[in-house]
Design a protein around this motif. Structure first.
Motif, short mmCIF file in Angstrom:
data_model
loop_
_atom_site.label_atom_id
_atom_site.label_comp_id
_atom_site.label_asym_id
_atom_site.label_seq_id
_atom_site.Cartn_x
_atom_site.Cartn_y
_atom_site.Cartn_z
N GLY A 188 0.82 -1.21 0.00
CA GLY A 188 0.00 0.00 0.00
C GLY A 188 0.85 1.25 0.00
N ALA A 189 1.95 1.25 0.75
CA ALA A 189 2.84 2.41 0.78
C ALA A 189 3.42 2.70 -0.59
CB ALA A 189 3.96 2.18 1.80
N LEU A 190 3.76 1.65 -1.33
CA LEU A 190 4.26 1.84 -2.70
C LEU A 190 3.19 2.42 -3.60
CD1 LEU A 190 6.36 -1.43 -3.12
CD2 LEU A 190 7.26 0.91 -3.11
N GLN A 191 1.94 2.06 -3.38
CA GLN A 191 0.86 2.65 -4.15
C GLN A 191 0.75 4.15 -3.87
OE1 GLN A 191 -2.98 0.59 -4.01
NE2 GLN A 191 -1.92 -1.31 -3.49
N VAL A 192 0.93 4.56 -2.60
CA VAL A 192 0.89 5.98 -2.26
C VAL A 192 2.04 6.71 -2.93
CG1 VAL A 192 0.92 7.66 -0.37
CG2 VAL A 192 -0.24 5.47 -0.05
#
Length: 507
Positions: A228-232
């Protein structure tokens, strides 16, 4: 005999120095403990974010085949402190030694040092500058200015460099990054993540155990794992980085995020590395997807300010948060916890903090921090407030920003001048003043913006210290040119305002 490998809640990366030491028979220790969750009254979103991210990281380690001993907060055997859990797990597994990556707070470093079993604290090499490197850079310097350190980090990483020279011929494009923003209903918002089963379980736990902490737990929309952090990160690079630079100092009362990345929670918890984030920004510039002043300004916040703040925290030592050079002792007023205030800028900055556990750097520095400094609030109370209310706050980064940069309580270690302003700066960079009960153009009288009164009162109180300061001293000429009666009125109205603030009246 097995060893214990300690992983803390802000060390959620497989590249952690302690994890790199792990052998097949070692036990990875992770624990949700009340001592860490309550040494200040953390925002419930921060507690939930870390607990959910810890649980998911533990699952990922187990999927690799590692032996993880994980303790949930409500486990009946929980010792409720990191040392207690290490001792319990050492007895349970017959462990001979503990290996840890050095924590980011002196408090926890000392607690590990006192553990009655052998423990090694390894350097936290997730940062670009080691303690030794920062100490070497600082040695012999009369002033520890971030700009000079930042240039060393640019050279070290090669980010936005053309050989030995900065891309575009300048190190710093701050001059291009001070534009006020306009409301824009089409501005793309940061990604939102619906709670999965693990996060939902944590939210129920936090709601039950921390019902009185300042801040709204729900809705909870943060990512809680690396995916999820990579998506942000990808979303920010694709949609917001290009306009981040010009508007990074702007504030809008109905748009808490503007073009900001909201990546600091993920970087500070270990879900993203600072270098990968900066490389993504530099790559976007190289491919023509982001302007140079935006990429440079974003990278400077990470390899400049973030690294510099950590360096100062560890260089200055454990007593840093107790410093109070200006002798300020006013209690932090209730408006910081949401009590009514007629000051629209503070109402929105605090309200946004309550709702999102987030405010960007100018809201922290020039609204909540500026007011606390002008009002003469106790810097330790201010420090603890920032540590409590923001999802990205850890003492190594928060304390130098507050004690040093925001409150000037360290006497100028971080900043060469106090960051104080009248209402004019807030009016220039925001739309807060348009909806305020006070009038930013009024310098005295019942409608006068409190920032106007307190600005001059602060300078008058501390004239002996700041009159000779080359960056702020010249404003005393303006003060001296005022009529004596006007100066007296300003001081008297400032004193009346502060008296009402101390009495708990809505101001």
């Amino acid at each position: 005999m097995p060893r214990l490998i300690l992983v803390l809640g802000d060390q959620l990366t497989r590249d952690l120095s302690a994890l790199r030491e792990a052998r097949p028979d070692d036990v990875i220790v992770m624990a949700e403990v009340m001592s860490e969750a309550s040494y200040v009254r953390h925002h419930p979103k921060k507690i939930a974010f870390l607990f959910a991210a810890m649980r998911k990281f533990a699952h990922a380690l187990r999927a690799e085949g590692l032996n993880v001993a994980y303790t949930a907060l409500d486990d009946p055997d929980n010792g409720q402190s990191i040392p207690s859990e290490l001792l319990r797990r050492a007895a349970e597994h017959g462990a001979s030694e503990v290996i840890a990556t050095q924590p980011g707070e002196w408090r926890l470093i000392a607690a590990l040092d006192e553990l009655p079993i052998p423990l090694r604290q390894l350097p936290d090499d997730r940062f670009l500058a080691s303690h030794a490197e920062f100490e070497a850079w600082a040695e012999g310097r009369k002033e520890l200015r971030m700009e000079w350190f930042y240039r060393e980090m640019r050279r070290k990483t090669g980010l936005l460099m053309e050989g030995d020279q900065p891309e575009g011929g300048k190190w710093n494009y701050d001059h291009d990054n001070r534009k006020p923003a306009q409301a824009d209903l089409l501005r793309i918002k940061p990604p939102r993540f619906d709670p999965d089963d693990i996060t939902a379980e944590v939210l129920d736990l936090v709601e039950a155990r921390f019902p009185d902490n300042f801040g709204r737990l729900r809705p909870f929309t943060f990512a809680t794992d690396r995916e999820g952090a990579l998506q942000v990160l990808d979303h920010f690079i694709a949609h917001s980085l290009d306009e981040f630079g010009p508007y990074q100092d702007a504030m809008l009362q109905d748009d808490p995020f503007l073009h900001h990345s909201i990546l600091s929670p993920y970087i500070n918890a270990g879900l993203l590395s600072p270098l990968e984030v900066c490389e993504a920004a530099a790559d976007a510039y190289a491919k023509g997807r982001a302007r140079l002043n935006s990429a440079e300004g974003f990278i400077r916040q990470i390899i400049g300010w973030r690294e510099y703040m950590r360096g100062v925290y560890f260089l200055e030592g454990p007593d840093y948060t107790a410093r109070n050079t200006l002798g300020h002792d006013r209690d932090l007023p209730p408006l910081y916890w949401g009590a009514p205030t007629k000051m629209n800028c503070l109402a929105h900055a605090v309200g946004q903090t309550r709702d999102h556990a987030y405010a960007h750097h100018i809201q922290r520095l020039m609204v909540t921090g500026n007011f606390a400094l002008l009002a003469g609030c106790d810097p330790h109370q201010v420090h603890e407030w920032y540590l409590e209310v923001y999802i990205d706050a850890y003492e190594w980064v928060e304390a130098p920003n507050v004690i040093g940069m925001s409150q000037f309580a360290d006497g100028g270690v971080v900043g060469s001048k106090p960051y104080v302003s009248s209402g004019n700066y807030i009016n220039k960079m925001s739309d807060y003043c348009k909806g305020c009960a006070y009038k930013v153009a009024a310098k005295t009288g019942p409608d006068a913006c409190p920032f106007n009164l307190l600005y001059w009162d602060f300078l008058a109180r501390h004239r002996d210290r700041f009159e000779a300061n080359p960056r702020i001293g010249r404003v005393y000429g303006t003060w001296d040119r005022m009529e004596a009666d006007r100066r007296q009125t300003i001081r008297a109205e400032a004193a009346d305002f502060l008296q009402r603030l101390d009495a708990g009246e809505p101001v």
